[in-house]
Scaffold this motif. Structure first.
Motif, PDB file in Angstrom:
ATOM      1  N   GLY A 112       0.789  -1.222   0.000  1.00 52.62           N
ATOM      2  CA  GLY A 112       0.000   0.000   0.000  1.00 52.62           C
ATOM      3  C   GLY A 112       0.820   1.270   0.000  1.00 52.62           C
ATOM      4  N   THR A 113       2.102   1.178  -0.314  1.00 52.15           N
ATOM      5  CA  THR A 113       2.933   2.373  -0.357  1.00 52.15           C
ATOM      6  C   THR A 113       2.993   2.981  -1.753  1.00 52.15           C
ATOM      7  OG1 THR A 113       4.951   1.089  -0.712  1.00 52.15           O
ATOM      8  CG2 THR A 113       4.360   1.619   1.575  1.00 52.15           C
ATOM      9  N   GLN A 114       2.448   2.263  -2.733  1.00 49.44           N
ATOM     10  CA  GLN A 114       2.397   2.772  -4.098  1.00 49.44           C
ATOM     11  C   GLN A 114       1.072   2.353  -4.720  1.00 49.44           C
ATOM     12  OE1 GLN A 114       5.915   1.917  -6.278  1.00 49.44           O
ATOM     13  NE2 GLN A 114       5.231   2.974  -8.108  1.00 49.44           N
ATOM     14  N   ILE A 115       0.490   3.246  -5.497  1.00 52.11           N
ATOM     15  CA  ILE A 115      -0.773   2.956  -6.171  1.00 52.11           C
ATOM     16  C   ILE A 115      -0.457   2.564  -7.616  1.00 52.11           C
ATOM     17  CG2 ILE A 115      -2.980   3.925  -6.912  1.00 52.11           C
ATOM     18  CD1 ILE A 115      -2.676   5.918  -4.549  1.00 52.11           C
ATOM     19  N   PRO A 116      -1.015   1.463  -8.094  1.00 52.17           N
ATOM     20  CA  PRO A 116      -0.739   1.056  -9.469  1.00 52.17           C
ATOM     21  C   PRO A 116      -1.522   1.917 -10.461  1.00 52.17           C
ATOM     22  CG  PRO A 116      -2.346  -0.408  -8.531  1.00 52.17           C
ATOM     23  CD  PRO A 116      -1.912   0.526  -7.426  1.00 52.17           C
ATOM     24  N   SER A 117      -1.111   1.880 -11.697  1.00 54.86           N
ATOM     25  CA  SER A 117      -1.875   2.546 -12.748  1.00 54.86           C
ATOM     26  C   SER A 117      -3.163   1.752 -12.956  1.00 54.86           C
ATOM     27  CB  SER A 117      -1.074   2.569 -14.049  1.00 54.86           C
ATOM     28  OG  SER A 117      -0.923   1.241 -14.545  1.00 54.86           O
ATOM     29  N   PRO A 118      -4.194   2.372 -13.510  1.00 58.17           N
ATOM     30  CA  PRO A 118      -5.425   1.620 -13.802  1.00 58.17           C
ATOM     31  C   PRO A 118      -5.166   0.418 -14.719  1.00 58.17           C
ATOM     32  CG  PRO A 118      -5.869   3.962 -13.897  1.00 58.17           C
ATOM     33  CD  PRO A 118      -4.371   3.805 -13.744  1.00 58.17           C
ATOM     34  N   GLU A 122     -10.303 -12.770  -8.605  1.00 52.96           N
ATOM     35  CA  GLU A 122     -10.385 -12.970  -7.139  1.00 52.96           C
ATOM     36  C   GLU A 122     -10.297 -11.645  -6.400  1.00 52.96           C
ATOM     37  OE1 GLU A 122      -8.028 -16.042  -5.253  1.00 52.96           O
ATOM     38  OE2 GLU A 122      -7.862 -17.065  -7.183  1.00 52.96           O
ATOM     39  N   ILE A 123      -9.695 -10.669  -7.032  1.00 57.40           N
ATOM     40  CA  ILE A 123      -9.600  -9.316  -6.487  1.00 57.40           C
ATOM     41  C   ILE A 123      -9.940  -8.364  -7.628  1.00 57.40           C
ATOM     42  CG2 ILE A 123      -7.092  -9.213  -6.917  1.00 57.40           C
ATOM     43  CD1 ILE A 123      -6.902  -7.448  -4.360  1.00 57.40           C
ATOM     44  N   SER A 124     -10.766  -7.376  -7.345  1.00 57.34           N
ATOM     45  CA  SER A 124     -11.203  -6.457  -8.395  1.00 57.34           C
ATOM     46  C   SER A 124     -10.195  -5.325  -8.589  1.00 57.34           C
ATOM     47  CB  SER A 124     -12.568  -5.868  -8.045  1.00 57.34           C
ATOM     48  OG  SER A 124     -12.448  -4.959  -6.966  1.00 57.34           O
ATOM     49  N   GLU A 125     -10.315  -4.661  -9.721  1.00 57.17           N
ATOM     50  CA  GLU A 125      -9.467  -3.498  -9.987  1.00 57.17           C
ATOM     51  C   GLU A 125      -9.668  -2.445  -8.907  1.00 57.17           C
ATOM     52  OE1 GLU A 125      -9.812  -2.044 -14.100  1.00 57.17           O
ATOM     53  OE2 GLU A 125     -10.657  -4.008 -14.560  1.00 57.17           O
ATOM     54  N   MET A 126     -10.910  -2.239  -8.496  1.00 59.31           N
ATOM     55  CA  MET A 126     -11.198  -1.235  -7.469  1.00 59.31           C
ATOM     56  C   MET A 126     -10.532  -1.594  -6.141  1.00 59.31           C
ATOM     57  SD  MET A 126     -12.836   1.097  -8.965  1.00 59.31           S
ATOM     58  CE  MET A 126     -13.642   2.079  -7.725  1.00 59.31           C
ATOM     59  N   GLU A 127     -10.504  -2.876  -5.792  1.00 62.14           N
ATOM     60  CA  GLU A 127      -9.852  -3.303  -4.551  1.00 62.14           C
ATOM     61  C   GLU A 127      -8.345  -3.067  -4.618  1.00 62.14           C
ATOM     62  OE1 GLU A 127     -12.125  -6.976  -2.618  1.00 62.14           O
ATOM     63  OE2 GLU A 127     -11.762  -7.240  -4.780  1.00 62.14           O
ATOM     64  N   ILE A 128      -7.791  -3.157  -5.812  1.00 64.39           N
ATOM     65  CA  ILE A 128      -6.356  -2.932  -5.993  1.00 64.39           C
ATOM     66  C   ILE A 128      -6.047  -1.436  -5.961  1.00 64.39           C
ATOM     67  CG2 ILE A 128      -4.424  -3.191  -7.605  1.00 64.39           C
ATOM     68  CD1 ILE A 128      -5.887  -5.820  -8.546  1.00 64.39           C
ATOM     69  N   LEU A 129      -6.885  -0.642  -6.618  1.00 67.44           N
ATOM     70  CA  LEU A 129      -6.661   0.798  -6.683  1.00 67.44           C
ATOM     71  C   LEU A 129      -6.977   1.505  -5.371  1.00 67.44           C
ATOM     72  CD1 LEU A 129      -8.107   1.505 -10.226  1.00 67.44           C
ATOM     73  CD2 LEU A 129      -5.710   1.725  -9.536  1.00 67.44           C
ATOM     74  N   TYR A 130      -7.998   1.039  -4.664  1.00 64.66           N
ATOM     75  CA  TYR A 130      -8.449   1.683  -3.428  1.00 64.66           C
ATOM     76  C   TYR A 130      -8.574   0.661  -2.291  1.00 64.66           C
ATOM     77  CZ  TYR A 130      -9.761   5.121  -6.938  1.00 64.66           C
ATOM     78  OH  TYR A 130      -9.743   5.999  -7.992  1.00 64.66           O
ATOM     79  N   PRO A 131      -7.469   0.042  -1.878  1.00 68.38           N
ATOM     80  CA  PRO A 131      -7.557  -1.020  -0.859  1.00 68.38           C
ATOM     81  C   PRO A 131      -8.127  -0.539   0.470  1.00 68.38           C
ATOM     82  CG  PRO A 131      -5.276  -0.374  -1.222  1.00 68.38           C
ATOM     83  CD  PRO A 131      -6.092   0.302  -2.281  1.00 68.38           C
ATOM     84  N   GLU A 132      -7.908   0.732   0.801  1.00 66.95           N
ATOM     85  CA  GLU A 132      -8.394   1.243   2.085  1.00 66.95           C
ATOM     86  C   GLU A 132      -9.912   1.256   2.159  1.00 66.95           C
ATOM     87  OE1 GLU A 132      -8.211   4.649  -0.716  1.00 66.95           O
ATOM     88  OE2 GLU A 132      -6.796   3.062  -0.229  1.00 66.95           O
ATOM     89  N   ARG A 133     -10.586   1.277   1.036  1.00 62.72           N
ATOM     90  CA  ARG A 133     -12.051   1.276   1.023  1.00 62.72           C
ATOM     91  C   ARG A 133     -12.639  -0.119   1.231  1.00 62.72           C
ATOM     92  NH1 ARG A 133     -13.573   5.272  -4.022  1.00 62.72           N
ATOM     93  NH2 ARG A 133     -12.460   7.086  -3.240  1.00 62.72           N
TER      94      ARG A 133
END
Length: 84
Positions: A34-40, A53-64
């Protein structure tokens, strides 16, 4: 441990997964921590690699998507003492 890291561990080592995705292992590690955010685009590639198994949104916004258990209260639950 992040959901992304849990998914990655099912599929292999950090080096093996990053090699399949054509990214640096340290980059993937920073995303997992969680120290770097990936590109879309990379978030989409990761989601596809892990078969959804994990959505793009979960990868982009894990804190949510993290469920935080409420901490137990330190206060006593008994009735306060009445002084007369």
């Amino acid at each position: 441990m992040s959901k992304l890291r849990k998914c990655r561990k099912k599929y292999g080592s950090l080096q093996a997964v990053s090699k399949e995705l054509h990214i640096d292992a340290s980059h993937l590690s920073r995303i997992e921590r969680g120290t770097q955010i990936p590109s879309p685009d990379l978030a989409e590639r990761l989601s596809n690699f892990f078969c959804g198994e994990i959505s793009e949104m979960e990868i982009l916004y894990p804190e949510r998507f993290t469920s935080v258990s409420p901490k137990p209260s330190l206060r006593k639950t008994t009735e306060p003492e009445v002084i007369r």
